[in-house]
Design a protein around this motif. Structure first.
Motif, PDB file in Angstrom:
ATOM      1  N   PHE A  23      35.925  43.097  35.931  1.00 27.06           N
ATOM      2  CA  PHE A  23      36.057  43.564  34.452  1.00 27.06           C
ATOM      3  C   PHE A  23      37.371  42.840  33.782  1.00 27.06           C
ATOM      4  O   PHE A  23      37.387  42.847  32.857  1.00 27.06           O
ATOM      5  N   TYR A  24      38.214  42.449  34.568  1.00 30.66           N
ATOM      6  CA  TYR A  24      39.688  41.919  34.228  1.00 30.66           C
ATOM      7  C   TYR A  24      40.133  41.030  34.578  1.00 30.66           C
ATOM      8  O   TYR A  24      39.570  40.148  35.293  1.00 30.66           O
ATOM      9  N   ARG A  25      41.061  40.274  34.058  1.00 25.24           N
ATOM     10  CA  ARG A  25      41.741  39.098  34.444  1.00 25.24           C
ATOM     11  C   ARG A  25      43.268  39.371  34.495  1.00 25.24           C
ATOM     12  O   ARG A  25      43.489  40.445  33.832  1.00 25.24           O
ATOM     13  N   PHE A  26      44.049  38.553  34.995  1.00 25.08           N
ATOM     14  CA  PHE A  26      45.604  38.843  35.066  1.00 25.08           C
ATOM     15  C   PHE A  26      46.171  37.821  33.979  1.00 25.08           C
ATOM     16  O   PHE A  26      46.086  36.862  34.174  1.00 25.08           O
ATOM     17  N   ARG A  27      46.724  38.660  33.162  1.00 23.95           N
ATOM     18  CA  ARG A  27      47.504  37.880  32.144  1.00 23.95           C
ATOM     19  C   ARG A  27      49.210  37.986  32.532  1.00 23.95           C
ATOM     20  O   ARG A  27      49.753  38.840  32.575  1.00 23.95           O
TER      21      ARG A  27
END
Length: 299
Positions: free
Chosen positions: A138-142
């Motif tokens: 559900f996430y990505r790395f910023r």
């Protein structure tokens, strides 16, 4: 060795600096499939739909994800003609994790981060399984300062791959229509929703355990994350569970390198090589010529 399919220039980027943030398209896609699978799967269950799910999941992950996306597209561990290459990458797209460019970026960014002296837990898989799985689904790395990514023009400019990248989620629709015509809604739910979410969650679950401390012969010097082997799971994971071998010899089309390490992906590639459909099949480099490898134990 062939040149890597993607070049990463860190430009001062630090794989520790940044944070996971929710990726709404990814969250809606995986969350929606999960909801359909959990609610709809039991409601429309039939044994034929379940059998379809088992067979289609195994074959798409084996042929498309392990052989096509991972060993061929990302690591260029073998070469083949364009029709075969496109077929393998199309099947890999049907798995439902990402399109061809997306899968390259996800893999190579993680690999780059893991081979630094330190990286964020998002890449190192150092949190608990449920936390890590929620991040990957559900996430990505910023990044505070992201590295610069360049995919080789042969892939990035290919119109077919660009089409798959732009429509990879929609590629489930033709398959869903085909399955509906044969087996109705049970085949659609189990052949698309359940298959895709199980494939995606299963991929990240194996990834999690393969990048936490465990069995393995090799240490890659200077790398923060050392891969592990998962004994007994070769058949279930298409050979991808021998990840310690893979990190040591990413150029090798064969991942299960030791006696008794079952590697179905290698069986497929070896069969294609014997049939003359693939060539320049990568083998492990001589470890004696590798300054970046250290043997942990003698088997």
């Amino acid at each position: 060795m062939m040149k890597p399919v993607m070049r990463i220039e860190d430009t001062g980027a630090n794989p520790c600096d940044g944070q996971p943030v929710i990726d709404w398209p990814k969250a809606i896609w995986n969350g929606g499939l999960l909801a359909i699978a959990v609610v709809g799967g039991p409601l429309v269950f039939t044994w034929s739909a379940f059998g379809l799910f088992v067979v289609l999941t195994y074959l798409t992950l084996l042929i498309g994800h392990s052989v096509g996306m991972h060993r061929m597209l990302i690591h260029r561990a073998f070469q083949c003609g364009k029709p075969m290459e496109r077929f393998l990458i199309y099947v890999g797209t049907i798995v439902g994790v990402a399109g061809p460019m997306g899968i390259i970026k996800v893999h190579d960014m993680r690999d780059w981060a893991q081979r630094q002296t330190r990286c964020h837990d998002f890449f190192a898989h150092r949190r608990g399984l449920l936390r890590d799985l929620s991040w990957q689904l559900f996430y990505r790395f910023r990044f505070d300062r992201p590295p610069m990514l360049t995919i080789e023009p042969r892939i990035a400019s290919d119109p077919f791959y660009r089409f798959l990248e732009a429509t990879w989620r929609w590629q489930q629709v033709p398959l869903a229509v085909f399955l509906f015509l044969i087996g109705g809604w049970p085949w659609v739910v189990w052949g698309v929703a359940v298959r895709v979410i199980v494939s995606t969650a299963g991929h990240w679950t194996i990834t999690y355990f393969c990048h936490n401390p465990g069995a393995g012969r090799w240490t890659v010097k200077g790398a923060y994350v050392q891969a592990s082997d998962l004994p007994g799971l070769g058949l279930l994971t298409y050979g991808e569970c021998w990840h310690n071998d893979h990190h040591a010899f990413p150029e090798s089309a064969r991942i299960g390198l030791e006696p008794g390490q079952i590697d179905p992906g290698w069986v497929v590639i070896r069969g294609l090589e014997r049939a003359g459909l693939v060539w320049n099949v990568g083998r492990p480099r001589d470890p004696g010529l590798r300054e970046d490898l250290q043997e942990r134990i003698a088997l």
